[in-house]
Structure formats: C-alpha cells, structure tokens
Design an enzyme around this catalytic site. Sequence first.
Site, PDB file in Angstrom:
ATOM      1  N   LYS A 176       0.946  -1.137   0.070  1.00 22.29           N
ATOM      2  CA  LYS A 176      -0.029  -0.139   0.166  1.00 22.29           C
ATOM      3  C   LYS A 176       0.935   1.271  -0.039  1.00 22.29           C
ATOM      4  O   LYS A 176       0.696   2.298  -0.773  1.00 22.29           O
ATOM      5  CB  LYS A 176      -0.855  -0.142   1.269  1.00 22.29           C
ATOM      6  CG  LYS A 176      -1.887  -1.199   1.039  1.00 22.29           C
ATOM      7  CD  LYS A 176      -3.099  -1.229   2.279  1.00 22.29           C
ATOM      8  CE  LYS A 176      -2.352  -1.568   3.588  1.00 22.29           C
ATOM      9  NZ  LYS A 176      -1.640  -2.776   3.627  1.00 22.29           N
TER      10      LYS A 176
ATOM     11  N   ARG B  48       6.497  -8.297   1.798  1.00 26.54           N
ATOM     12  CA  ARG B  48       7.295  -7.773   2.979  1.00 26.54           C
ATOM     13  C   ARG B  48       7.916  -8.924   3.715  1.00 26.54           C
ATOM     14  O   ARG B  48       9.333  -8.966   4.030  1.00 26.54           O
ATOM     15  CB  ARG B  48       6.469  -6.858   3.921  1.00 26.54           C
ATOM     16  CG  ARG B  48       7.337  -6.497   5.179  1.00 26.54           C
ATOM     17  CD  ARG B  48       6.761  -5.857   6.279  1.00 26.54           C
ATOM     18  NE  ARG B  48       6.307  -4.429   5.637  1.00 26.54           N
ATOM     19  CZ  ARG B  48       5.420  -3.659   5.996  1.00 26.54           C
ATOM     20  NH1 ARG B  48       4.339  -4.398   6.678  1.00 26.54           N
ATOM     21  NH2 ARG B  48       5.293  -2.562   5.683  1.00 26.54           N
TER      22      ARG B  48
HETATM   23  N1  LIG Z   1       4.212  -5.582  -5.710  1.00 21.61           N
HETATM   24  C1  LIG Z   1       5.514  -5.387  -5.080  1.00 21.61           C
HETATM   25  N2  LIG Z   1       6.646  -5.680  -5.827  1.00 21.61           N
HETATM   26  C2  LIG Z   1       7.904  -5.505  -5.096  1.00 21.61           C
HETATM   27  N3  LIG Z   1       7.841  -5.524  -3.838  1.00 21.61           N
HETATM   28  C3  LIG Z   1       6.874  -4.993  -3.133  1.00 21.61           C
HETATM   29  C4  LIG Z   1       5.699  -5.057  -3.895  1.00 21.61           C
HETATM   30  N4  LIG Z   1       4.795  -4.844  -2.795  1.00 21.61           N
HETATM   31  C5  LIG Z   1       5.232  -4.839  -1.475  1.00 21.61           C
HETATM   32  N5  LIG Z   1       6.886  -4.997  -2.005  1.00 21.61           N
HETATM   33  C6  LIG Z   1       7.979  -4.644  -0.918  1.00 21.61           C
HETATM   34  O1  LIG Z   1       7.207  -5.015   0.642  1.00 21.61           O
HETATM   35  C7  LIG Z   1       7.669  -4.291   1.246  1.00 21.61           C
HETATM   36  C8  LIG Z   1       6.317  -3.762   1.989  1.00 21.61           C
HETATM   37  O2  LIG Z   1       5.429  -2.963   1.186  1.00 21.61           O
HETATM   38  P1  LIG Z   1       4.682  -1.755   1.719  1.00 21.61           P
HETATM   39  O3  LIG Z   1       5.265  -1.033   2.903  1.00 21.61           O
HETATM   40  O4  LIG Z   1       4.118  -1.210   0.584  1.00 21.61           O
HETATM   41  O5  LIG Z   1       3.362  -2.486   2.321  1.00 21.61           O
HETATM   42  P2  LIG Z   1       1.980  -1.945   3.132  1.00 21.61           P
HETATM   43  O6  LIG Z   1       0.918  -2.622   2.552  1.00 21.61           O
HETATM   44  O7  LIG Z   1       2.137  -0.319   3.272  1.00 21.61           O
HETATM   45  O8  LIG Z   1       2.008  -2.629   4.457  1.00 21.61           O
HETATM   46  P3  LIG Z   1       1.323  -1.752   5.855  1.00 21.61           P
HETATM   47  O9  LIG Z   1       0.163  -2.248   5.919  1.00 21.61           O
HETATM   48  O10 LIG Z   1       2.201  -2.633   7.095  1.00 21.61           O
HETATM   49  O11 LIG Z   1       1.993  -0.409   5.810  1.00 21.61           O
HETATM   50  C9  LIG Z   1       8.131  -2.972   0.422  1.00 21.61           C
HETATM   51  O12 LIG Z   1       9.407  -2.279   1.141  1.00 21.61           O
HETATM   52  C10 LIG Z   1       8.572  -3.421  -0.558  1.00 21.61           C
HETATM   53  O13 LIG Z   1       9.848  -3.851  -0.926  1.00 21.61           O
HETATM   54 MG   LIG Z   2       2.304   0.932   4.782  1.00 25.67          MG
END
Ligand SMILES: Nc1ncnc2c1ncn2[C@@H]1O[C@H](COP(=O)(O)OP(=O)(O)OP(=O)(O)O)[C@@H](O)[C@H]1O
Ligand SMILES: [Mg+2]
Length: 341
Positions: A68, A221
């Site tokens: 996200k 992640r």
């Molecule tokens: N589609 C993707 N392709 C490659 N790497 C990804 C992808 N999605 C996420 N990641 C990796 O996973 C990590 C976590 O993603 P992110 O921080 O965007 O998650 P989030 O959905 O915001 O989680 P939260 O709800 O805990 O905030 C990122 O640092 C990234 O390296």
């Molecule tokens: Mg996040």
Amino acid sequence: MTDADLTRPTVESEAELAFEGALRPTSLGEFVGQAKVRGQLELLLKAAAMQGRSPDHILLAGPPGLGKTTLAMIVAHESGRPLRMSSGPAIQHAGDLAAVLSALVPGEVLFIDEIHRMARSAEEMLYLAMEDYRIDIMVGKGAGATSIPLELSPFTLVGATTRSGMLPNPLRDRFGFTAHLEFYDEAELAEVLRRAASLLGIAVDGEALAEIAGRCRGTPRIANRLLRRVRDYALVHGRDADLATVRAALELYDVDDLGLDRLDREVVKTILTRFDGGPVGLGTLAVSVGEEADTIESVVEPFLVRVGLLVRTPRGRVATATAWRHFGLARGSGALFGDEL
Ligand SMILES: Nc1ncnc2c1ncn2[C@@H]1O[C@H](COP(=O)(O)OP(=O)(O)OP(=O)(O)O)[C@@H](O)[C@H]1O
Ligand SMILES: [Mg+2]
C-alpha cells in the site's frame, strides 16, 4: 529472536526501514503482481494526465505488507507530483488535519496511512476537503464560535487501510477508486524475491526462491525479510543460498511449510483444541490467545482464510478439515477445555 519478529509488522528498526526503502519499486512497471490494480491505477493516472488535472482520490485496502505504501509513492512518482505523508493516528483532532491540508501545494499527493484510525472530527473535515477542496475552520468556542471557510489547493488523497470495513461510508464513497490488494501467488512472490536478491547482490537459485515464495504468507514484505535471514544463514555458515540452506534457515526461525507463524498457529490450534474446531466468536478467540481482536481480524485471519484453514461463519470462526489435518489432530481428540478444568 522468534518467528513472530519475522512475520509481524513490528516497530521497524532503522535497518529494516532502510532495507524496505531500498527494495521499494518506484514505478508501476517495477511493481510485481496485483495486475488488476496496476491496470486500474495506470488508467486512472493516464486519464488525469491527459486532462491536466489531479488524479482522483484513491483508497488502498488490504492486509499489511502487500504494497500500500509502495503504491502511494508510485502514484506520486508516476504523476510527477510531490508527496506528503501522514497517518491516521497522527490526526487526533480536526486541527491536525487542517494544518496538513492548508500546507498542501497545488497538485500534491497526500498519503494518509491507517486512515481508519483518524479522529471522527477530522473525518468530517476530510469529506468536504475531498469533495470541494475547501474546509471550514472553527474559531472560538460556544455561542461566539464562528467558522471561517478556507480554500485549499487541489490535491489527490491516497488513503491506506488494513480495515476498510471500519471506514464510514461517506468517507469510502468519496474515493474515486478503491484498490483491494490481494495476497500474492507463489510465482509473483518468486519474482519479488528475484528482484530483491538482484538488488541486494545475493546469489540464490530458483529452487531456493520458490521455497521462500511458498512460505512467506503471500506477502512481499515477509518474502524480503525471509530472504535476509536466508542470506544471514548462508553467510554465517559459509554456505550457498540453496534449497537446503533455505530449509535450514526457515526451520531455525520456525516458519512452517505453509508459512504460518507462531500467532497463526496459535489461533488455529486454539480453535481446534479448546473449541473443538469452533464455531468460536472473535472476542472469545482473541482473549484465548491473548491478542487484540483487531490484530486477529485484520492480520491473522485473512491469511488463514486464504490458505483454507479457517472459515468465517455468522456463528463464529470454524477450523476446516484441512486445519485438522495440518496439525495432525482429529475432532474430539483435542484437550477440549482440558487446560482450564
Ligand atoms: N508488488 C511489489 N513488488 C515488489 N516489492 C513489493 C511489492 N509490494 C510490496 N513490496 C515490498 O514489500 C515491502 C512492504 O510494502 P509496503 O510497505 O508498501 O506495504 P504496506 O501494504 O504499506 O504495509 P502496511 O500495511 O504494514 O503499511 C516494500 O518495502 C517493498 O519492498
Ligand atoms: Mg504501509
């Protein structure tokens, strides 16, 4: 360190944040998987660019670690707009939000993480801001209070939430597009890992990547985190990062073959042994495992449902036949109420 540290969104250390930052894709093209959402976002951004306006407000919904925050950054990057980051817990009064909104430059992308945790009064201010780029600021108290309208620059709100069900309808309705992020399949996760390994300069073979991909709860992640532990293991033991090394490292960190971690296992086992497979209500379950109901519902359950260990019914949570098999138990064989009586 326990497996819980590996698979839970914990308070992130600096090293962890730097690591995530380094691996974050910066464009839709680099973003692996979520093909549907990628296509939808691409169209939305292109249309806005063609019309020379701010993209519509976007809500990103889904369990932790699926991308996200990454997508919010990509929206700003791809549309060539500055990004301002805030979060629900930081907005505890309407005034906090007013301060953020009034400081926006024209066209800016405002990211509000955990938007479901924003104060009620701020939510109401946000409705108006999203719709009319305007807010009313209350000055004074009681009978002498007046409201002063304030024009805002056009902006794009990107909200992220692990609990879209907790957002009030009027807020949800004001987003032009809601992206529901799904757990990644193994091929996508292998691709995420391949990309991360090459960015980090880790030599891992395809078999090893596939093994990690199958054991990371469908979550990029966690995939990246496990990759780091595998690299550590290979380094310390002077081994190649091959299949045997992956298995040994994941065994050391208690990640089982479905990728379940300690809390996942505890939830399923509790339903099996203390409630004979359920149904059991969320509140009772949460108390039994000593976790917050919210964590169980938004972090643990989505994955257990996805791998078919648990179903949600109107009467409560029920463990499936697969769950009984996975834990090698038979109905009625559990220590039903045994440990309390
Ligand atoms: N589609 C993707 N392709 C490659 N790497 C990804 C992808 N999605 C996420 N990641 C990796 O996973 C990590 C976590 O993603 P992110 O921080 O965007 O998650 P989030 O959905 O915001 O989680 P939260 O709800 O805990 O905030 C990122 O640092 C990234 O390296
Ligand atoms: Mg996040």
